[in-house]
Write a protein that holds these residues in place. Structure first.
Motif, mmCIF file in Angstrom:
data_model
loop_
_atom_site.group_PDB
_atom_site.id
_atom_site.type_symbol
_atom_site.label_atom_id
_atom_site.label_comp_id
_atom_site.label_asym_id
_atom_site.label_seq_id
_atom_site.Cartn_x
_atom_site.Cartn_y
_atom_site.Cartn_z
ATOM 1 N N PRO A 139 0.920 10.674 -3.082
ATOM 2 C CA PRO A 139 1.830 10.051 -2.108
ATOM 3 C C PRO A 139 2.139 10.982 -0.931
ATOM 4 O O PRO A 139 2.298 12.192 -1.095
ATOM 5 C CB PRO A 139 3.100 9.782 -2.913
ATOM 6 N N GLY A 140 2.184 10.396 0.243
ATOM 7 C CA GLY A 140 2.523 11.147 1.455
ATOM 8 C C GLY A 140 4.023 11.045 1.705
ATOM 9 O O GLY A 140 4.765 10.382 0.981
ATOM 10 N N GLU A 141 4.450 11.690 2.758
ATOM 11 C CA GLU A 141 5.870 11.649 3.126
ATOM 12 C C GLU A 141 6.164 10.362 3.876
ATOM 13 O O GLU A 141 5.325 9.866 4.604
ATOM 14 C CB GLU A 141 6.202 12.865 3.985
ATOM 15 N N ARG A 142 7.325 9.868 3.676
ATOM 16 C CA ARG A 142 7.740 8.630 4.370
ATOM 17 C C ARG A 142 8.560 8.976 5.579
ATOM 18 O O ARG A 142 9.170 9.900 5.767
ATOM 19 C CB ARG A 142 8.550 7.762 3.436
ATOM 20 N N MET A 149 0.841 -1.191 0.000
ATOM 21 C CA MET A 149 0.000 0.000 0.000
ATOM 22 C C MET A 149 0.881 1.247 0.000
ATOM 23 O O MET A 149 1.856 1.337 0.718
ATOM 24 C CB MET A 149 -0.908 -0.001 1.231
ATOM 25 N N VAL A 150 0.508 2.209 -0.805
ATOM 26 C CA VAL A 150 1.213 3.476 -0.927
ATOM 27 C C VAL A 150 0.954 4.322 0.319
ATOM 28 O O VAL A 150 -0.149 4.328 0.853
ATOM 29 C CB VAL A 150 0.697 4.228 -2.186
ATOM 30 N N GLN A 151 1.986 5.019 0.780
ATOM 31 C CA GLN A 151 1.799 6.003 1.857
ATOM 32 C C GLN A 151 1.009 7.160 1.251
ATOM 33 O O GLN A 151 1.441 7.793 0.301
ATOM 34 C CB GLN A 151 3.166 6.486 2.363
ATOM 35 N N ARG A 152 -0.192 7.422 1.779
ATOM 36 C CA ARG A 152 -1.079 8.421 1.191
ATOM 37 C C ARG A 152 -1.039 9.719 1.969
ATOM 38 O O ARG A 152 -1.058 9.735 3.191
ATOM 39 C CB ARG A 152 -2.517 7.907 1.188
ATOM 40 N N LYS A 153 -1.038 10.816 1.231
ATOM 41 C CA LYS A 153 -1.119 12.144 1.848
ATOM 42 C C LYS A 153 -2.536 12.326 2.399
ATOM 43 O O LYS A 153 -3.517 12.082 1.693
ATOM 44 C CB LYS A 153 -0.811 13.215 0.796
ATOM 45 N N PRO A 154 -2.671 12.765 3.662
ATOM 46 C CA PRO A 154 -4.019 12.956 4.222
ATOM 47 C C PRO A 154 -4.807 14.013 3.459
ATOM 48 O O PRO A 154 -4.241 14.951 2.888
ATOM 49 C CB PRO A 154 -3.751 13.420 5.654
ATOM 50 N N PHE A 155 -6.133 13.869 3.467
ATOM 51 C CA PHE A 155 -7.018 14.852 2.856
ATOM 52 C C PHE A 155 -6.745 16.206 3.497
ATOM 53 O O PHE A 155 -6.761 16.323 4.722
ATOM 54 C CB PHE A 155 -8.472 14.423 3.047
ATOM 55 N N PHE A 214 -7.917 10.556 2.405
ATOM 56 C CA PHE A 214 -6.617 10.834 1.791
ATOM 57 C C PHE A 214 -6.805 11.741 0.578
ATOM 58 O O PHE A 214 -7.883 11.823 -0.008
ATOM 59 C CB PHE A 214 -5.888 9.538 1.407
ATOM 60 N N HIS A 215 -5.732 12.449 0.246
ATOM 61 C CA HIS A 215 -5.738 13.370 -0.895
ATOM 62 C C HIS A 215 -5.559 12.541 -2.163
ATOM 63 O O HIS A 215 -4.652 11.738 -2.260
ATOM 64 C CB HIS A 215 -4.587 14.370 -0.719
ATOM 65 N N TRP A 216 -6.455 12.751 -3.131
ATOM 66 C CA TRP A 216 -6.345 12.029 -4.395
ATOM 67 C C TRP A 216 -6.236 13.034 -5.538
ATOM 68 O O TRP A 216 -6.679 14.169 -5.440
ATOM 69 C CB TRP A 216 -7.496 11.051 -4.590
ATOM 70 N N VAL A 234 -11.965 -0.397 -4.227
ATOM 71 C CA VAL A 234 -11.082 0.099 -3.173
ATOM 72 C C VAL A 234 -9.621 -0.168 -3.541
ATOM 73 O O VAL A 234 -8.737 0.631 -3.239
ATOM 74 C CB VAL A 234 -11.450 -0.520 -1.807
ATOM 75 N N GLY A 235 -9.355 -1.236 -4.241
ATOM 76 C CA GLY A 235 -7.999 -1.548 -4.680
ATOM 77 C C GLY A 235 -7.420 -0.534 -5.653
ATOM 78 O O GLY A 235 -6.209 -0.509 -5.873
ATOM 79 N N ASP A 236 -8.275 0.304 -6.245
ATOM 80 C CA ASP A 236 -7.808 1.345 -7.166
ATOM 81 C C ASP A 236 -7.329 2.599 -6.430
ATOM 82 O O ASP A 236 -6.764 3.496 -7.053
ATOM 83 C CB ASP A 236 -8.935 1.763 -8.127
ATOM 84 N N PHE A 237 -7.585 2.701 -5.132
ATOM 85 C CA PHE A 237 -7.276 3.924 -4.401
ATOM 86 C C PHE A 237 -5.791 4.287 -4.450
ATOM 87 O O PHE A 237 -5.448 5.454 -4.552
ATOM 88 C CB PHE A 237 -7.744 3.841 -2.954
ATOM 89 N N ASP A 238 -4.894 3.305 -4.374
ATOM 90 C CA ASP A 238 -3.469 3.624 -4.431
ATOM 91 C C ASP A 238 -3.095 4.296 -5.746
ATOM 92 O O ASP A 238 -2.205 5.138 -5.786
ATOM 93 C CB ASP A 238 -2.611 2.370 -4.231
ATOM 94 N N ALA A 239 -3.784 3.939 -6.809
ATOM 95 C CA ALA A 239 -3.493 4.517 -8.128
ATOM 96 C C ALA A 239 -3.864 5.989 -8.216
ATOM 97 O O ALA A 239 -3.328 6.723 -9.040
ATOM 98 C CB ALA A 239 -4.206 3.723 -9.215
ATOM 99 N N ILE A 240 -4.801 6.444 -7.381
ATOM 100 C CA ILE A 240 -5.222 7.851 -7.439
ATOM 101 C C ILE A 240 -4.686 8.668 -6.275
ATOM 102 O O ILE A 240 -4.776 9.893 -6.282
ATOM 103 C CB ILE A 240 -6.761 7.982 -7.500
ATOM 104 N N ALA A 241 -4.101 8.012 -5.282
ATOM 105 C CA ALA A 241 -3.631 8.708 -4.075
ATOM 106 C C ALA A 241 -2.411 9.575 -4.360
ATOM 107 O O ALA A 241 -1.519 9.204 -5.105
ATOM 108 C CB ALA A 241 -3.274 7.693 -2.995
#
Length: 141
Positions: A138-141, A1-7, A24-26, A129-136
């Motif tokens: 990325p957040g900071e690691r 799972m991609v680290q997602r930037k919060p909304f 999350f921000h998409w 729901v599995g498509d969410f990483d494709a639109i997210a």
């Protein structure tokens, strides 16, 4: 799972939009680039969105619902203008399972325009729901 930037407006999101607006921000461009099947969905199955305070007013987010705009267009000229300009040639983007459980990601102005025009169905691209990483975004690691 991609680290997602919060909304970005998560703290301002009203309770009515919890579970509707993703946490999350998409990125719209990532969303539009996805190859997703399109299906016809009844407008009535999506109409519950019209009562929610999605739209901003006077620079403040989450102030008015599409139903309020439709009831008094002159009080909300910017949102009404955007509704009338919405292009129904483009499908809405939603996520969820069954038709009556779809949640709109992009296209609430198009939904309202379809209601105003008396349409009974709309074309909708449905993400899993599995498509969410494709639109997210990325957040900071």
């Amino acid at each position: 799972m991609v680290q997602r930037k919060p909304f970005p407006l998560l703290a301002e999101r009203p309770v009515a939009l919890e579970g509707v607006i993703l946490d999350f921000h998409w990125d719209p461009e990532r969303l539009y680039a996805l190859s997703i099947p399109v299906r016809e969905v009844s407008v009535s199955a999506l109409a519950w969105h019209l009562a929610l305070p999605f739209w901003s007013a006077e620079g403040r987010p989450f102030q008015i619902s599409p139903a309020e705009v439709a009831a008094e267009p002159s009080a909300h000229p910017e949102q009404w203008r955007r509704t009338l300009a919405a292009d129904l040639r483009y499908p809405l983007d939603a996520y969820g399972g069954a038709e009556d459980q779809l949640t709109i990601l992009d296209g609430v102005h198009r939904l309202l325009k379809a209601v105003v025009e008396g349409r009974s169905t709309l074309r909708v691209r449905v993400l899993e729901v599995g498509d969410f990483d494709a639109i997210a975004v990325p957040g900071e690691r």
